[in-house]
Design an enzyme around this catalytic site. Structure first.
Site, PDB file in Angstrom:
ATOM      1  N   HIS A  54      -4.836 -16.594  -2.244  1.00 17.72           N
ATOM      2  CA  HIS A  54      -4.608 -15.238  -2.347  1.00 17.72           C
ATOM      3  C   HIS A  54      -5.994 -15.178  -3.231  1.00 17.72           C
ATOM      4  CE1 HIS A  54      -5.110 -12.663  -6.552  1.00 17.72           C
ATOM      5  NE2 HIS A  54      -4.501 -12.465  -5.980  1.00 17.72           N
ATOM      6  N   GLY A 112       4.382  -5.497   8.785  1.00 17.56           N
ATOM      7  CA  GLY A 112       3.745  -6.417   8.104  1.00 17.56           C
ATOM      8  C   GLY A 112       3.689  -7.929   8.568  1.00 17.56           C
ATOM      9  N   ASN A 116       2.516 -10.017   8.451  1.00 16.21           N
ATOM     10  CA  ASN A 116       2.152 -10.999   7.268  1.00 16.21           C
ATOM     11  C   ASN A 116       3.374 -11.508   6.468  1.00 16.21           C
ATOM     12  OD1 ASN A 116      -0.467 -10.574   7.474  1.00 16.21           O
ATOM     13  ND2 ASN A 116      -0.537 -10.327   4.725  1.00 16.21           N
ATOM     14  N   CYS A 119      -0.577  -3.413   9.851  1.00 16.70           N
ATOM     15  CA  CYS A 119      -1.251  -3.821   8.811  1.00 16.70           C
ATOM     16  C   CYS A 119      -2.100  -4.829   8.137  1.00 16.70           C
ATOM     17  CB  CYS A 119      -1.008  -2.573   7.722  1.00 16.70           C
ATOM     18  SG  CYS A 119       0.677  -2.465   6.848  1.00 16.70           S
TER      19      CYS A 119
END
Lengths: 878, 878
Positions: free
Chosen positions: A460, A768, A770, A833
């Protein structure tokens, strides 16, 4: 009869892929240098085919190889005027490996081949340097004994050490010719004792054995494992390069050195390099004697110096790049041993590329290709002053999670950081946490940099820091953080709250105290190069930004719009988080709508701010994405406080928190699933977007909102949310007045499989990657650190798929999606993105598969621009 | 102009899919019956298209509909010789719903339409039966008032009850014509008071309102929920069937009844059904009067009985299936009102199919198609233990309305039942009701069985329970149910909510407490049908079994091998779990190997046991799959105990447990990732498999091990584990002696995308569709329950993708995988071992996409066999 052996000067098109594969990388380079007129010691190369046939025949030479080696050896002897094994004028050879790709240190090399009891005398006489002759002989015995005959290297060293001890000296160079001569019989005896046979005095025999040893070294365990890890062909074979030895240790007019054609640190066009008089190559690298700067050669060996200057020019003209080369001077005659493209700093890379273009050496296109996009990262951030750093020792080193340098006071929680910032906005803070959570956003936002004890490059802290363009050192596992005592300790040192620390997110190093900083420059050569890059690229480059501040930074770096605005990041501040929690804790629609109404004005202002910065450019706004529990407090005291504020029993809040708990939150109740279940959330967000756009228009701003539905896996989800949005467009009066588009993230594999359905409804898609990697590969980003390092080490994935797109797997899903989507909707805009949007190899992949744009964090925008340009150039020149 | 209205006798191909969808099931059937020469009262059908356009126009009739209804009405009047609203010779109509699939009791019906103050007199005169006329009128007022005008049904009942009380009688039939006539003004006043308008005297107006009411009933909450539960299309619309009324209440030579052409509970070829003399249809279903068994008609109305017997034959010959029909006798004339394929128990379905084949009505192929695979589930489950039953005395006996045994806690309303199920889906519930209504669907759905105090074998409870395959005892009139107190009592005994009861729907007996259950019998008709099925199917059917006992059960059910043996289930017993924990807690390779050595003998014996049961058949053994933390204790006291046993500090164990904690364990460190990181685990398992196989061979068993690597996403993972297995094959001496194959699960989307790479290395593939659904759709199975129900309710997914394969998404990944895999390795064996392998629609899908086999839990093997056969037959006949 096949040609297995080539003299360096009889090779044509040495630089072609075919010849590189045939002769090996090194053989082809030596041929290339020779045929370019550079002074390379003569030699020949046995082809990789020869090696492969050697194996095919059960380690026997193919027919004709021996004859060809003899012929080429004779030609070589003629050229240099020395003869192998000749007692009067002996030729010495180096025998080196070399496959189609360099495998540094993995295969074998033998130097000084041809030395024996007779040639050592001849060499001594001819060079009038007995010491050099015996030094070469004992070196050869050691190397040949070790590599070819399998005698332990350390056994030779023991004998040498004993000799030095006996004489009471420290260095090899302190031993006299006689001392060295005395080693020879001991070495020979060691060999005989070890292998039960005499060291072969016959030079031809030596050569044959050495060639076999190089062939054999193709399949040593370390070479095999290196090829596996680096995914190199195991059927390529190695070439064998046999080359006349030249000697830098023939006295005061001999020497050896390494040089770059320009300064690889700064890029300045200056003579950069070092040399040693009366030394062999390994002496420079070994660092035993301190070498002299190249320009001192002017006074010591002026003719050689002149020749060297000419070589700088020839090299750059021929290779069109900064070259890093090794040379040897044998009695005033300069020989080039090897040259290669030189490693350089980011700053140097940019300067050299731009300079070489103005010197007429490179075209703009070539100049753009000369800089590695990843290098730019270093240029865009403040750096710790390298001079100051040299004098300090790092107190710890973690993972270099987000580049740039930060200097500030250590603070151990977000609230304190925020308070300090509120009291004094100029306060410099480094946030130190065990690990960060979304609650830390505020603290991270006001900090200069972040240091965590746990988590990796995709934790994070790392992800958010990179997004914010803040330096971050993550997973500094040596430090022990005591969040209660507000201190951390490492190696006996304790840093308390308020103590200054400095960190370098590019290296992962952490220092005590304040290290001075130096500013990056985005002007000059950098700006020129980026401008050139933009003329080549096809991909648009947007940015991931949630605040006007980030958006402005990105625009400065060349972003052509916002590719991802994560609206949830807007919900963590003061009054907002309170309203958000109220919404989540509501049990009835009306209560939720009441809480949402409180959030509306905040969202509207946020969006207006973004539209203003990006006027005329698209702003992709993603509707609420994370699981709701991320917005609720975790600790008991926080819950009590919230209960008091909201006038709800704490028990009830706890029970809601526990009902929101998920086993696999990644695959849980989030993304558009929130909107499908609670349509009022998305309705409020759409309303805020449209109201903001209308107000912005009234102020002369040109808003271009792209509304993005997250985590769609089924077209019916998308249609349902799209209806909600369209209804708000009508209700707000934006319909027909504001140019907006409605599209979706592609994160769920099912969305790729059914992209033909989705593309009928969506106006744009944005990968996306990830999450697509998490679901496509089945890797939890938060957990996979544990085993992904093994996976990369064992070569299962070439790179961490969260860092560089897994082109075969995740990329396969992307290709499938694009194909299906464009089939039904050829005009659909498709972008990316995920964090991969700012990683060079991933950007190149995005170009290849035909995306319209990439979006990345502000500080990576220039990297994406350059990578996109290079991808377009590569494709054009293919 | 579209044709919205069809007379029954002008329809062609009434039985075609097209016409069934157009006219609705009931309309198509009435047309089919009429054109087949069955005695159907004349009428016409408004198409489902008419209904859909009604909704599309905001609840208005489309152009032309009114005109067409009028035309057809005239034709109908001509045919039957009566006129709607005519005071002398009034035509009365029934107006009924009917969609493409029957939704019993879910939508509205209006009978006796056309009654008003004038026609009632005309009817009385014409039939010479004033009582019947006024009875019809008051019934019509009640029904029309309730269904069309929205007046409470119970308010009419109150007036009726008051009249009966006043007269001191118990039954409606005890009221005279004058009594009934006196009700009319009261009913009309009730209507006026309730809705503020007069009851419409105009018959045409009545018809229009009634048609609207039927249209409206398509979207009542209970209809919507029924469609959701039964996965019916929500866009189909209902047809409206307008038909001349015939009267069963015209005195002692009139009557009404329902019948099945065979016994739907047992399948016996016998007259099954009930009738009431001097009654209308609703009286039979409502269970107010207890009807007589069909065979009693022989003595009461012998001519009608003879005609009925002919109709049984005509129906079965025409429809080739069990028929469930309603009839009315109007003054000795028999009319069929409707017929449909009869719902039946699993047992009956099998018996009827087999019997009809031997009667020459059905071919074997048709017989196989007659049984729903999912129904078999009921046959394969347990019955009350007859020995235990002998010793118990039934507390009551009702009508054996739906066979099978149920043991559960008595619950007295649907809502509570549903709540209990939500809290614990394993809760065993028996729903006890006075009588059930369509509102009880949800409660019946979660119950093990149903017990009602009122109603017969064709009551709502009975019909719905049979449809659901749930045991049901209906009309247990001895019990007195107190729904408010939540208890029932019978013979001095009181059963309260939560008390256990057991019931046998095959005998009608109810017992106190939990009666043990016994295995079902798989012989007789069942065996015959399964044998036929096996001649048609292409798919092999294997089983998921981890123990020899499960394997034996499955073999008995026809499993052709083991498709999935989950080795981790072998690690949870006594000494095994200890060694397993030792292994996990070890920090060094040698310690791990020592612990694994302890597990080896257990595994070997497990595998030998499986090989023995499945001798000659493949046994797919999956290597260790779950995350390691699953094997470690969770509670503090367990940890302390383990610490003591292992002589390790508890703190250390806790720290290991915490280091193994994962945010998303589903996407974490498990499957082949364990083997890549700790190869020794898989090595031990491979060794155990090969040693077991060799020992089994020595004992004359034919082991066919298929070794399966779980969670492969990248061919390099597979290659690495395959190498480990092959090494053990060599080392154990199994190489060349044991026939084994090495393959992989396909669970990760990436494996589908790169199946061409994987299939070059693997000898078999097996879809793990549970995990493939989790990753492909991004749904955590443990968490998605929260929102998936919304998703199914909103029609985003037709069915829960964890129950039936999501054919478009997950199925798309499967197709892609198969295509890629077979391209490089046409002989590769591909199967499925997710739970979908035992679900009929998923099995059909697996057949269609060309799998070689399906594997499912032992009890579902016959379901898979039948589903596979039906899939093959469907494909053949396409």
């Amino acid at each position: 009869m096949k040609q297995y052996v080539y003299l360096f000067d009889e090779v044509k098109n040495a630089n072609s892929q075919e010849m590189i594969f045939k002769l090996g990388n090194k053989g082809a380079q030596l041929a290339e240098m020779t045929t370019s007129g550079l002074p390379v010691p003569p030699g020949f190369t046995i082809t990789t085919e020869g090696c492969n046939e050697f194996y095919a025949l059960g380690k026997k030479w193919p027919d004709g190889l021996e004859k060809q080696v003899k012929e080429k050896l004779e030609a070589l002897e003629k050229k240099i005027g020395k003869t192998l094994g000749n007692a009067e004028n002996p030729l010495l050879l180096s025998v080196r490996s070399g496959s189609y790709v360099s495998m540094p240190g993995m295969m074998d090399t033998i130097l000084n081949l041809g030395m024996n009891d007779k040639t050592v005398e001849g060499l001594a006489k001819k060079t009038n340097n007995k010491r050099m002759a015996f030094d070469s002989y004992r070196r050869f015995l050691t190397m040949f004994g070790d590599v070819v005959l399998g005698v332990k290297h350390s056994d030779f060293e023991k004998i040498l050490d004993a000799a030095k001890e006996k004489k009471g000296v420290k260095f090899d160079t302190d031993l006299s010719a006689e001392d060295l001569e005395a080693l020879i019989p001991q070495y020979k005896e060691l060999i005989k004792k070890s292998i039960g046979k005499d060291f072969p005095q016959d030079a031809w025999e030596q050569l044959k054995l050495a060639i076999n040893a190089v062939f054999d070294s193709w399949n040593t365990p370390r070479a095999v494992s290196y090829r596996r890890i680096n995914h190199l062909r195991s059927d390529a074979g190695t070439g064998v390069n046999v080359q006349a030895m030249v000697f830098g240790n023939m006295g005061e007019t001999s020497g050896t050195g390494v040089s770059f054609t320009r300064n690889p640190g700064t890029g300045e066009k200056e003579h950069y390099g070092e040399f040693l008089i009366n030394a062999q190559g390994e002496d420079v690298v070994a660092g035993i004697r301190t070498p002299k700067p190249i320009d001192e050669m002017k006074s010591i060996l002026p003719d050689v110096y002149k020749e060297l200057l000419k070589i700088y020019e020839t090299l750059e003209k021929h290779y069109k790049d900064l070259q890093d080369f090794e040379f040897t001077i044998e009695e005033k005659k300069l020989y080039l041993l090897q040259t290669r493209s030189g490693k350089r700093t980011a700053q140097a890379a940019v300067k050299i590329a731009v300079d070489m273009q103005s010197e007429g050496v490179l075209s703009k296109e070539e100049a753009v290709m000369r800089v590695k996009p990843e290098q730019l990262d270093k240029l865009l951030h403040k750096q710790l002053d390298p001079i100051a750093v040299k004098e300090k020792e790092a107190i710890t080193k973690g993972i270099n999670a987000s580049p740039g340098a930060a200097v500030g006071k250590a603070v151990f929680d977000s609230e304190t950081a925020h308070k300090m910032f509120e009291e004094n906005p100029k306060e410099k803070i480094v946030l130190v946490r065990l690990e960060t959570s979304p609650d830390d956003i505020e603290g991270m936002n006001v900090a200069q940099g972040i240091l965590t004890a746990r988590g990796g490059a995709t934790s994070h802290a790392a992800v958010v820091a990179r997004g914010m363009g803040k330096p971050c050192v993550a997973g500094a596992s040596d430090i022990s953080v005591d969040e209660e005592k507000r201190e951390f300790s490492v190696g006996g040192l304790t840093i308390k709250e308020g103590d200054w620390i400095s960190l370098d997110g590019g290296t992962g190093e952490v220092f005590e105290g304040q290290v001075p900083l130096v500013e990056p420059s985005l002007k000059g050569d950098f700006a020129v190069l980026m401008e050139w890059a933009d003329t080549f690229r096809k991909l648009e480059v947007k940015t991931n930004a949630d605040t006007p501040k980030d958006a402005e930074t990105a625009k400065k770096f060349g972003a052509q719009g916002i590719g991802l605005c994560r609206t949830e990041h807007m919900f963590f501040e003061g009054a907002r988080i309170k309203a958000m929690r109220e919404m989540i804790l509501s049990e009835k629609l009306e209560e939720r709508e009441k809480a949402l109404a409180k959030l509306l004005p905040f969202q509207k202002e946020d969006f207006k701010g973004l539209f203003k910065v990006m006027t005329g450019l698209p702003v992709v706004i993603r509707l609420l994405d994370p699981p709701l529990h991320e917005f609720l407090p975790k600790e008991d005291d926080e819950i009590e406080e919230l209960a008091g504020e909201m006038n709800i029993p704490a028990e009830k809040i706890k029970s809601i928190i526990s009902s929101l708990h998920e086993f696999n939150p990644m695959l849980g109740f989030r993304g558009c699933r929130l909107g499908v279940t609670y349509p009022e959330i998305n309705a409020m967000q759409a309303k805020a977007i449209f109201q903001a756009a209308l107000e912005a228009q009234a102020e002369g701003i040109k808003p271009v909102p792209y509304i993005e539905v997250p985590l769609v896996g089924n077209v019916r989800e998308f249609k349902m949310i799209k209806e909600i949005i369209e209804k708000e467009a009508e209700a707000s009066g934006a319909k027909g007045k504001v140019k907006y588009k409605i599209g979706t993230m592609i994160e769920v594999p099912r969305a790729c499989i059914t992209a033909d359905e989705i593309a009928k409804e969506a106006e744009f898609l944005s990968f996306g990657t990830n999450d697509l990697t998490q679901m496509g590969c089945g890797f939890s980003r938060d957990d996979a650190g544990k085993f992904l390092k093994h996976y990369v080490a064992k070569g299962i994935y070439e790179r961490d798929p969260f860092q560089a797109i897994d082109q075969e797997g995740v990329g396969g899903l992307m290709k499938l999606c694009i194909e299906k989507a464009r089939k039904v909707n050829p005009k659909i805009e498709i972008g990316i993105c995920g964090e991969h949007g700012g990683e060079a190899s991933s950007v190149e992949f995005c170009h290849k598969i035909g995306l319209n744009d990439v979006s990345c964090s502000p500080y990576r925008v220039p990297i994406a621009r350059l990578a996109a340009a290079q991808a377009a150039i590569k494709e054009k020149n293919k």
